[in-house]
Design a protein around this motif. Structure first.
Motif: not given
Length: 511
Positions: A393-402
């Motif tokens: 899988i290739s995943y994009i998280n909605q959070d960018t704070s990390f």
């Protein structure tokens, strides 16, 4: 009605390699509903901050109006308090009854003012801030991306609300919202800034016509310059050859020449040289007319993605499935059934808090370990959730704070080819100068492009994207649409952009 006059504005951040704005001039009226459009990193939020007087700049911004800005910055110490207790801090002089009236127009009860702010959904927090923003009078409002993280219903409410107002600048990449809410656009192009009447679609149609005309004119000028160059070279060769015959001749081979012929040849050569000079002047004029024709043209590069093919047709099977937080007495959802087959682009739709991201986390957990319990996620599950064995899988998280550190460090930590990664960022229109910065210093749109680029260069069976387009500019959205329609990767997407979903979705699941 007042005006905002921007004259010869120049601004750059200290330590920056280039100007954000350079000798920019334009005028807007304060009763307009103005959409602010531009690529990520082109200075949209910076311009709003310049209007608010937050930065020093060269040139002038003159107006008699007062500005207010959305979103308000809510201090962490206020998150446990109801909005009614700290809204005076956010907007001095606001009147509670006016805020309640605006909330009513937004379809919300006044009771959300009396609940702890951190317990409100994204949509409810947005409504409180918008009601507070529009409770004032005689202000020109600066509204910066009000629909990020909002579900479809909340977006529709905000869209109708803003359509009924006037006297604001709206920064948004949501084409549906811009078309519904604005009557003028302020566009930060690649090299210029323009103000135009109409909504986004009107401007986009005009831009496409203008770009096509400029490309045609550019081709005509290039052909004319090529012709003139060829003619100039020929005449110059003739002139040089003629000049060489002025002195000396063979009386046997050239019996028709005499010494007096020299003046004739000189006059002929001078005439040829004059023609060369005229052609050079025409070439210079053609070059000047050509300059600037292509400076604002958007030529998005065709992106590539490398989806893998799995030996099974069905990658995910969900049957009579439900999720519930352990400390909650109500399920997020129940009796959910659908399959994800290869080549499908499945969109999950629903209100904020209905369990879209929780479902994605459950699928990711099962891909990691099919026998895994969801107790680590504080979730109980019912029904069946099965994933095909051995899928990538290739995943994009909605959070960018990390996101933090340099591009090199990010690529090393995530096992990405740095040169390929940077090349893809360039194709997404990120300037090379950004690569020298740490990722935490990027704009929110640029951070999202980092996540998108990382996903696109990862060869996978299933691409799972959780709100991938928040803060992403309109042009990049269209670029990604073309990519997905061309390569048909298998996808599970949570995204509230109506236009994007209409273009891309092969199946929509409502929670």
């Amino acid at each position: 009605m007042a005006q905002i006059n921007v004259k010869d504005l120049t601004f750059y951040y200290e330590g920056s390699f280039e100007n954000i704005f350079e000798h920019v001039s334009f005028t807007v009226d304060t009763d307009w509903k103005l959409g602010l459009i531009g690529r990520n990193g082109k200075g949209k939020t910076t311009f709003l901050n310049l209007l608010l007087g937050k930065y020093e700049y060269l040139g002038s911004i003159s107006t008699s109006t007062v500005f207010d800005y959305f979103p308000y910055r809510v201090k962490e110490e206020y998150f446990g308090q109801p909005a009614v207790e700290f809204m005076e801090e956010l907007k001095p002089g606001c009147e509670q009854w006016k805020v309640i009236c605006e909330l009513d127009k937004l379809g919300s009860d006044a009771e959300i003012l009396y609940r702890p702010f951190h317990t409100l959904s994204f949509g409810e927090q947005t409504k409180v801030m918008l009601a507070l923003l529009f409770s004032g009078e005689n202000e020109f409002l600066l509204i910066d991306e009000p629909t990020n993280h909002l579900d479809r219903n909340s977006r529709d409410i905000v869209k109708r609300y803003l359509a009924s107002k006037k006297g604001f600048i709206l920064v948004s990449h949501d084409r549906d919202l811009l078309d519904a809410c604005v009557d003028h656009v302020l566009v930060i192009n690649r090299a210029t800034i323009e103000v135009q009447a109409g909504n986004f679609s009107c401007w986009w149609e005009n831009k496409q016509k203008k770009d096509a005309f400029n490309k045609s004119e550019n081709e005509k000028h290039l052909k004319e310059i090529s012709k003139l160059n060829d003619a100039s070279r020929r005449v110059k060769t003739w002139a040089d050859k003629s000049e060489g015959t002025k002195i000396g001749f063979d009386p046997i081979k050239e019996h028709d020449r005499c010494l007096s012929t020299r003046s004739y040849i000189a006059a002929k050569t001078k005439k040829m040289q004059s023609r060369v000079k005229q052609m050079e002047n025409r070439i210079e004029k053609e070059i000047q007319e050509k300059e600037g024709l292509l400076q604002d043209i958007e030529n998005p590069v065709d992106l590539k993605i490398m989806p893998k093919e799995h030996f099974k047709k069905k990658l995910v099977r969900i049957s009579q499935y439900g999720l519930q937080y352990k400390d909650s007495d109500k399920a997020l959802f129940e009796n959910l059934s659908f399959d994800i087959e290869q080549g499908e682009r499945l969109f999950i739709s629903g209100e904020n808090g209905c369990g879209k991201s929780s479902l994605i986390k459950a699928i990711l957990k099962k891909i990691e370990n099919p026998r895994a319990s969801l107790s680590e996620l504080n979730l109980n599950e019912t029904g069946i959730l099965q994933v095909a064995s051995g899928i990538t899988i290739s995943y994009i998280n909605q959070d960018t704070s990390f996101l933090h550190g340099s591009i090199k460090e990010y690529c090393y930590e995530n096992h990405l080819d740095e040169s390929l990664f940077c090349s893809l960022l360039r194709q997404l229109d990120m300037e090379r100068v950004q690569f020298a910065k740490n990722i935490e210093d990027f704009s929110e749109g640029q951070k999202k492009k980092v996540l998108l680029a990382a996903s696109l260069i990862t060869s996978a069976h299933l691409y799972i994207w959780d709100e991938p387009l928040n803060y992403i500019d309109v042009f990049s959205r269209m670029q990604i649409e073309q990519l997905l329609l061309k390569y048909h990767p298998t996808m599970l997407i949570v995204e509230h952009d109506v236009r994007f979903r209409e273009q891309i979705a092969t199946k929509v699941i409502e929670l």
